[in-house]
Design a protein around this motif. Structure first.
Motif, mmCIF file in Angstrom:
data_model
loop_
_atom_site.group_PDB
_atom_site.id
_atom_site.type_symbol
_atom_site.label_atom_id
_atom_site.label_comp_id
_atom_site.label_asym_id
_atom_site.label_seq_id
_atom_site.Cartn_x
_atom_site.Cartn_y
_atom_site.Cartn_z
ATOM 1 N N ILE A 1 -3.880 33.227 37.176
ATOM 2 C CA ILE A 1 -3.537 34.650 37.109
ATOM 3 C C ILE A 1 -2.221 34.786 36.364
ATOM 4 O O ILE A 1 -1.280 34.009 36.588
ATOM 5 N N THR A 2 -2.147 35.767 35.474
ATOM 6 C CA THR A 2 -0.883 36.097 34.812
ATOM 7 C C THR A 2 -0.588 37.577 35.019
ATOM 8 O O THR A 2 -1.493 38.372 35.279
ATOM 9 N N PRO A 3 0.681 37.970 34.928
ATOM 10 C CA PRO A 3 1.026 39.375 35.171
ATOM 11 C C PRO A 3 0.419 40.318 34.140
ATOM 12 O O PRO A 3 0.275 39.969 32.962
ATOM 13 N N ALA B 1 5.316 35.970 25.385
ATOM 14 C CA ALA B 1 5.287 34.850 26.326
ATOM 15 C C ALA B 1 3.887 34.286 26.428
ATOM 16 O O ALA B 1 2.897 34.978 26.174
ATOM 17 N N VAL B 2 3.827 33.036 26.827
ATOM 18 C CA VAL B 2 2.571 32.402 27.187
ATOM 19 C C VAL B 2 2.803 31.662 28.499
ATOM 20 O O VAL B 2 3.835 31.020 28.683
ATOM 21 N N VAL B 3 1.861 31.788 29.416
ATOM 22 C CA VAL B 3 1.919 31.067 30.687
ATOM 23 C C VAL B 3 1.053 29.823 30.573
ATOM 24 O O VAL B 3 -0.056 29.882 30.038
ATOM 25 N N MET B 4 1.557 28.717 31.092
ATOM 26 C CA MET B 4 0.800 27.468 31.128
ATOM 27 C C MET B 4 0.360 27.231 32.565
ATOM 28 O O MET B 4 1.200 27.200 33.473
ATOM 29 N N ARG B 5 -0.939 27.087 32.782
ATOM 30 C CA ARG B 5 -1.485 27.038 34.145
ATOM 31 C C ARG B 5 -0.807 25.966 34.989
ATOM 32 O O ARG B 5 -0.781 24.798 34.621
ATOM 33 N N ALA B 6 -0.237 26.404 36.113
ATOM 34 C CA ALA B 6 0.452 25.524 37.056
ATOM 35 C C ALA B 6 1.613 24.772 36.419
ATOM 36 O O ALA B 6 2.017 23.720 36.901
ATOM 37 N N ASN B 7 2.177 25.337 35.341
ATOM 38 C CA ASN B 7 3.185 24.587 34.587
ATOM 39 C C ASN B 7 4.247 25.482 33.951
ATOM 40 O O ASN B 7 4.922 25.064 33.020
ATOM 41 N N GLY B 8 4.393 26.722 34.427
ATOM 42 C CA GLY B 8 5.474 27.560 33.930
ATOM 43 C C GLY B 8 5.119 28.379 32.714
ATOM 44 O O GLY B 8 3.957 28.741 32.501
ATOM 45 N N ALA B 9 6.128 28.657 31.889
ATOM 46 C CA ALA B 9 5.933 29.575 30.774
ATOM 47 C C ALA B 9 6.848 29.235 29.612
ATOM 48 O O ALA B 9 7.860 28.552 29.769
ATOM 49 N N VAL C 1 -0.170 38.752 30.041
ATOM 50 C CA VAL C 1 0.391 37.541 29.446
ATOM 51 C C VAL C 1 -0.741 36.537 29.211
ATOM 52 O O VAL C 1 -1.512 36.252 30.128
ATOM 53 N N PRO C 2 -0.874 35.995 27.996
ATOM 54 C CA PRO C 2 -1.937 35.017 27.741
ATOM 55 C C PRO C 2 -1.724 33.733 28.541
ATOM 56 O O PRO C 2 -0.589 33.359 28.856
ATOM 57 N N LEU C 3 -2.827 33.063 28.861
ATOM 58 C CA LEU C 3 -2.799 31.863 29.694
ATOM 59 C C LEU C 3 -3.330 30.657 28.932
ATOM 60 O O LEU C 3 -4.457 30.659 28.441
ATOM 61 N N TRP C 4 -2.500 29.606 28.844
ATOM 62 C CA TRP C 4 -2.920 28.291 28.340
ATOM 63 C C TRP C 4 -3.434 27.514 29.542
ATOM 64 O O TRP C 4 -2.696 27.255 30.500
ATOM 65 N N ARG C 5 -4.713 27.144 29.544
ATOM 66 C CA ARG C 5 -5.362 26.664 30.754
ATOM 67 C C ARG C 5 -5.204 25.166 31.010
ATOM 68 O O ARG C 5 -5.487 24.689 32.108
ATOM 69 N N GLU D 1 9.330 36.863 35.093
ATOM 70 C CA GLU D 1 9.259 36.482 36.503
ATOM 71 C C GLU D 1 9.217 37.724 37.393
ATOM 72 O O GLU D 1 8.527 37.723 38.424
ATOM 73 N N ASP D 2 9.924 38.784 37.025
ATOM 74 C CA ASP D 2 9.853 40.002 37.831
ATOM 75 C C ASP D 2 8.459 40.614 37.752
ATOM 76 O O ASP D 2 7.957 41.150 38.751
ATOM 77 N N ALA D 3 7.829 40.532 36.584
ATOM 78 C CA ALA D 3 6.451 40.998 36.456
ATOM 79 C C ALA D 3 5.522 40.166 37.335
ATOM 80 O O ALA D 3 4.586 40.699 37.954
ATOM 81 N N ALA D 4 5.781 38.858 37.411
ATOM 82 C CA ALA D 4 4.967 37.996 38.272
ATOM 83 C C ALA D 4 5.173 38.339 39.744
ATOM 84 O O ALA D 4 4.223 38.343 40.538
ATOM 85 N N ARG D 5 6.426 38.643 40.123
ATOM 86 C CA ARG D 5 6.702 39.051 41.507
ATOM 87 C C ARG D 5 5.926 40.308 41.862
ATOM 88 O O ARG D 5 5.275 40.373 42.930
ATOM 89 N N VAL D 6 5.973 41.297 40.975
ATOM 90 C CA VAL D 6 5.249 42.543 41.235
ATOM 91 C C VAL D 6 3.751 42.297 41.286
ATOM 92 O O VAL D 6 3.045 42.833 42.156
ATOM 93 N N GLU D 7 3.237 41.478 40.374
ATOM 94 C CA GLU D 7 1.804 41.142 40.379
ATOM 95 C C GLU D 7 1.402 40.529 41.719
ATOM 96 O O GLU D 7 0.386 40.912 42.320
ATOM 97 N N TYR D 8 2.194 39.576 42.162
ATOM 98 C CA TYR D 8 1.930 38.897 43.435
ATOM 99 C C TYR D 8 1.918 39.894 44.594
ATOM 100 O O TYR D 8 1.012 39.888 45.437
#
Length: 218
Positions: free
Chosen positions: A94-96, A137-145, A110-114, A163-170
C-alpha cells in the motif's frame, strides 16, 4: 548535506540506513557519508560520477541516484529514507494517496516498486527509476522510499510530506474511511503548491537547533 542528514535523522525518517545526495553538475553528484545520518558531524560527502562505477566505500544503492540524475535533469537532490508508517504500509503493498495537504504533492498516489530486495545493480536501479517515472517519490515494498526534489531542501521537505501522507493513509484506513477521504484531481493540483515559502518553512522546522545552523557556518 550534513545539516540535511541530521535533520532526517532527528525526524526519524532514517535510522541506521538512509542516504541523500545533491547534483553538483552534469557529470557529478555529492552523496553523504556512508554512516547513520543522524550521527553525521563533520564527515564530508563523497563525489560520485553520475555515469560510471561507484567509488569504493559508497553505498550500493547510490546507483539509484545515478539513474535519477541521468534521466531526470530537473532533479537536483535525492533522499533515500525508511520512515515508520511508509514502511508498514509498503509491507502490505500500500502507498499513500492524496488525502490531505502534504499528500497532494504525490497525487494521485505514490508508485510502488514491488521487488523487496536491496537495489545493488544497474538493472534494479533502472527498474526503480522506471517506476518513479515523473513522480516526486517511489516506494520500495518493505524497503522505504526514494524522494526527489529540485533542491536538497525540497527533497528533505518532500520526504517529511511523504511520511505524513503515509501516517494519514494508515489512520484513515484504521477508522474505515478509506473510500471517502480522497482529494479530487483538482483539489490536489491546487493544493500542491510551493508558494508561500512552503519548502523553506519545513526546512526551518526540520533544522531548528542544528549546530551548524545555529553557528551560521553554512
Amino acid at each position: 548535506m550534513r545539516v540535511a542528514s541530521r535533520a532526517l535523522g532527528r525526524a526519524n525518517l532514517v535510522h541506521a540506513y538512509g542516504h541523500c545526495s545533491v547534483r553538483l553538475d552534469d557529470e557529478h553528484l555529492l552523496v553523504c557519508a556512508a554512516m547513520p545520518m543522524g550521527l553525521v558531524t563533520k564527515e564530508p560527502g563523497v563525489v560520485v560520477p553520475i555515469r560510471g562505477p561507484l567509488p569504493a566505500g559508497v553505498l550500493g544503492e547510490v546507483c539509484v541516484h545515478q539513474q535519477i540524475y541521468v534521466r531526470r535533469p530537473e532533479v537536483g537532490a535525492v533522499v533515500r529514507s525508511m520512515p515508520r508508517y511508509l514502511m508498514s504500509l509498503s509491507a502490505a503493498s500500500i502507498t499513500p494517496i492524496a488525502r490531505h495537504g502534504p499528500g497532494s504533492y504525490f497525487a494521485p498516489s505514490v508508485p510502488l516498486w514491488r521487488d523487496v530486495q536491496l537495489v545493488r545493480s544497474a538493472s534494479q536501479a533502472q527498474g526503480v527509476v522506471d517506476t518513479l517515472g515523473t513522480s516526486r517519490a517511489v516506494v520500495m515494498r518493505a524497503n522505504g522510499a526514494v524522494v526527489v526534489g529540485g533542491t536538497l531542501e525540497e527533497a528533505v521537505a518532500m520526504t517529511w510530506f511523504l511520511e505524513d501522507a503515509a501516517r494519514v493513509e494508515y489512520e484513515v484506513r484504521a477508522i474505515g474511511a478509506a473510500d471517502s477521504a480522497v482529494f479530487s484531481e483538482e483539489d490536489s493540483r491546487q493544493r500542491a503548491t510551493t508558494a508561500g515559502r512552503i519548502i523553506e518553512r519545513m526546512w526551518d522546522y526540520l533544522t531548528v537547533g542544528d549546530v551548524e545552523v545555529d553557528a551560521g557556518t553554512l
